[in-house]
Design a protein around this motif. Sequence first.
Motif, PDB file in Angstrom:
ATOM      1  N   ALA A  26       1.042  -1.065  -0.054  1.00 40.92           N
ATOM      2  CA  ALA A  26       0.034   0.046  -0.112  1.00 40.92           C
ATOM      3  C   ALA A  26       0.910   1.333  -0.092  1.00 40.92           C
ATOM      4  N   ILE A  27       1.969   0.919   0.270  1.00 44.77           N
ATOM      5  CA  ILE A  27       2.946   2.307   0.452  1.00 44.77           C
ATOM      6  C   ILE A  27       4.158   2.364  -0.426  1.00 44.77           C
ATOM      7  N   LYS A  28       3.764   1.357  -1.615  1.00 46.53           N
ATOM      8  CA  LYS A  28       4.805   1.337  -2.458  1.00 46.53           C
ATOM      9  C   LYS A  28       4.453   2.491  -3.716  1.00 46.53           C
ATOM     10  N   ARG A  29       4.672   3.568  -3.372  1.00 42.28           N
ATOM     11  CA  ARG A  29       4.155   4.736  -4.345  1.00 42.28           C
ATOM     12  C   ARG A  29       4.792   6.259  -3.761  1.00 42.28           C
ATOM     13  N   ASP A  30       4.733   6.919  -4.468  1.00 48.13           N
ATOM     14  CA  ASP A  30       5.039   8.497  -3.983  1.00 48.13           C
ATOM     15  C   ASP A  30       4.203   8.827  -2.929  1.00 48.13           C
ATOM     16  N   PHE A  31       4.539   9.779  -2.054  1.00 51.20           N
ATOM     17  CA  PHE A  31       4.017  10.552  -0.948  1.00 51.20           C
ATOM     18  C   PHE A  31       4.411  12.084  -1.004  1.00 51.20           C
ATOM     19  N   SER A  32       3.652  12.947  -1.330  1.00 47.91           N
ATOM     20  CA  SER A  32       3.924  14.293  -1.487  1.00 47.91           C
ATOM     21  C   SER A  32       3.151  15.143  -0.296  1.00 47.91           C
ATOM     22  N   PRO A  33       3.628  16.272  -0.238  1.00 47.27           N
ATOM     23  CA  PRO A  33       2.826  17.179   0.702  1.00 47.27           C
ATOM     24  C   PRO A  33       1.512  17.291   0.430  1.00 47.27           C
ATOM     25  N   GLU A  34       1.093  17.318  -0.811  1.00 49.19           N
ATOM     26  CA  GLU A  34      -0.310  17.263  -1.434  1.00 49.19           C
ATOM     27  C   GLU A  34      -1.032  16.091  -0.804  1.00 49.19           C
ATOM     28  N   ASP A  35      -0.505  14.806  -0.837  1.00 51.83           N
ATOM     29  CA  ASP A  35      -1.173  13.708  -0.361  1.00 51.83           C
ATOM     30  C   ASP A  35      -1.397  13.784   1.226  1.00 51.83           C
ATOM     31  N   TYR A  36      -0.399  14.452   1.995  1.00 53.17           N
ATOM     32  CA  TYR A  36      -0.485  14.602   3.271  1.00 53.17           C
ATOM     33  C   TYR A  36      -1.659  15.839   3.614  1.00 53.17           C
ATOM     34  N   LYS A  37      -1.829  16.578   2.805  1.00 51.18           N
ATOM     35  CA  LYS A  37      -2.909  17.573   2.977  1.00 51.18           C
ATOM     36  C   LYS A  37      -4.182  16.915   2.930  1.00 51.18           C
ATOM     37  N   ASN A  38      -4.290  16.100   1.928  1.00 51.25           N
ATOM     38  CA  ASN A  38      -5.268  15.164   1.598  1.00 51.25           C
ATOM     39  C   ASN A  38      -5.858  14.398   2.809  1.00 51.25           C
ATOM     40  N   ALA A  39      -4.707  13.818   3.519  1.00 46.55           N
ATOM     41  CA  ALA A  39      -5.172  12.847   4.535  1.00 46.55           C
ATOM     42  C   ALA A  39      -5.392  13.544   5.924  1.00 46.55           C
ATOM     43  N   ILE A  40      -5.094  14.866   6.068  1.00 45.59           N
ATOM     44  CA  ILE A  40      -5.402  15.437   7.230  1.00 45.59           C
ATOM     45  C   ILE A  40      -6.768  16.652   7.007  1.00 45.59           C
ATOM     46  N   GLN A  41      -7.271  16.511   5.866  1.00 40.04           N
ATOM     47  CA  GLN A  41      -8.290  17.403   5.758  1.00 40.04           C
ATOM     48  C   GLN A  41      -9.366  17.533   6.721  1.00 40.04           C
ATOM     49  N   ASP A  42      -9.602  16.441   7.491  1.00 42.28           N
ATOM     50  CA  ASP A  42     -10.753  16.736   8.302  1.00 42.28           C
ATOM     51  C   ASP A  42     -10.023  16.713   9.856  1.00 42.28           C
ATOM     52  N   GLN A  43      -8.829  16.868   9.948  1.00 46.01           N
ATOM     53  CA  GLN A  43      -7.931  17.151  11.137  1.00 46.01           C
ATOM     54  C   GLN A  43      -7.367  18.793  11.302  1.00 46.01           C
ATOM     55  N   ASP A  44      -7.369  19.247  12.414  1.00 46.18           N
ATOM     56  CA  ASP A  44      -6.887  20.559  12.523  1.00 46.18           C
ATOM     57  C   ASP A  44      -5.336  20.558  12.822  1.00 46.18           C
ATOM     58  N   VAL A  45      -4.751  20.254  11.720  1.00 48.20           N
ATOM     59  CA  VAL A  45      -3.087  20.028  11.774  1.00 48.20           C
ATOM     60  C   VAL A  45      -2.443  21.467  11.109  1.00 48.20           C
ATOM     61  N   LYS A  46      -1.816  21.983  12.188  1.00 48.97           N
ATOM     62  CA  LYS A  46      -1.200  23.442  11.824  1.00 48.97           C
ATOM     63  C   LYS A  46       0.130  23.270  11.219  1.00 48.97           C
ATOM     64  N   GLY A  47       0.932  21.902  11.480  1.00 49.66           N
ATOM     65  CA  GLY A  47       2.214  21.814  10.864  1.00 49.66           C
ATOM     66  C   GLY A  47       2.541  20.548  11.198  1.00 49.66           C
ATOM     67  N   CYS A  48       3.872  20.143  10.546  1.00 46.72           N
ATOM     68  CA  CYS A  48       4.426  18.970  10.797  1.00 46.72           C
ATOM     69  C   CYS A  48       6.041  18.712  10.729  1.00 46.72           C
ATOM     70  N   ILE A  49       6.629  17.915  11.356  1.00 50.93           N
ATOM     71  CA  ILE A  49       7.806  17.665  10.901  1.00 50.93           C
ATOM     72  C   ILE A  49       8.242  16.356   9.854  1.00 50.93           C
ATOM     73  N   ALA A  50       8.960  16.732   8.897  1.00 51.93           N
ATOM     74  CA  ALA A  50       9.409  15.823   8.008  1.00 51.93           C
ATOM     75  C   ALA A  50      10.371  14.985   8.393  1.00 51.93           C
ATOM     76  N   VAL A  51      10.284  13.625   8.532  1.00 49.87           N
ATOM     77  CA  VAL A  51      11.455  12.870   8.885  1.00 49.87           C
ATOM     78  C   VAL A  51      12.157  11.891   8.246  1.00 49.87           C
ATOM     79  N   GLN A  52      13.160  11.854   8.194  1.00 51.11           N
ATOM     80  CA  GLN A  52      14.039  10.998   6.946  1.00 51.11           C
ATOM     81  C   GLN A  52      13.424   9.784   7.205  1.00 51.11           C
ATOM     82  N   ALA A  53      13.610   9.064   5.743  1.00 54.91           N
ATOM     83  CA  ALA A  53      13.004   7.525   5.466  1.00 54.91           C
ATOM     84  C   ALA A  53      14.270   6.881   4.718  1.00 54.91           C
ATOM     85  N   ASP A  54      15.240   7.573   4.291  1.00 53.59           N
ATOM     86  CA  ASP A  54      16.280   6.974   3.452  1.00 53.59           C
ATOM     87  C   ASP A  54      17.486   7.384   4.157  1.00 53.59           C
TER      88      ASP A  54
END
Length: 274
Positions: A26-54
């Motif tokens: 399910a996660i073998k694809r690209d994930f962008s900030p736009e994808d994240y904004k779609n995921a949080i659209q029903d939550q009051d998220v004001k910001g995030c920390i991007a953490v390394q994966a590679d």
Amino acid sequence: MIFDSHVHFWKYNPQRDLWINESMGAIKRDFSPEDYKNAIQDQDVKGCIAVQADQSEEETEFLLKLAEENGIIKGVVGWVDLTAGNVVKKLEKFSQNKYLKGIRYVLQDKENDFCLNQTFLNGISKLQQFNLTYDILVDYRQLNSIIHLAEDFPEQAFVLDHLGKPDIKNIKYQDWKQNIERLAQFPNVHCKISGMVTEADWENWKPENFKPYLDTVFSFFGTERIFFGSDWPVCTLAGDYESVTNLLKDYTSIFSTSEKEAIFFKNAQKFYNI
């Protein structure tokens, strides 16, 4: 309000991203900030920390560029080879970017005592001069070595990712709890409530599966050294953003307003100097 302390972004590369195994289709694809904004659209998220994966400096550069281009990303926990002889030069280069807040050098695939070898310790010793935090990624079997690391660097700000990855699926608890109690004695160590659902049974977890683990970290770390991280998009292997967030919201429902503000917002901002 939510400040999400643990989010990943990537352009999926099957040769590079070998940690994403066959069970993680399910996660073998690209994930962008736009994808994240779609995921949080029903939550009051004001910001995030991007953490390394590679484990590469290219990854750090990629995340810093994303932060510069996307207002939702307030800081980056990047990767630098802390065992390199020129580690100071590397840290000096990346810390010139205001979005770099911390470093994560993944330890969970290393020998249990890797973090105690001298070359790694030398790298850790250089972080404080650049005002950089350190994210600890280990599983519960490596916590004993991390206790020694925290003891050796009492002025370095550490945060334990994913509660130290206890084996929630198999209800292994006691050894993890004992080490969490010891680790929490060091006031420079914090704990992220993140990554829990992927340590449980992905298909069949229930909120009550996590209660003894949450009870433990809140008992020992208190509400001042704990903060929320979604571990998106990895969390989507076992639940959507809302279900992951609701686990902690429901658990803290009887907490005071100020305690909830600290856990979901202020503690992470303070830790990462946002």
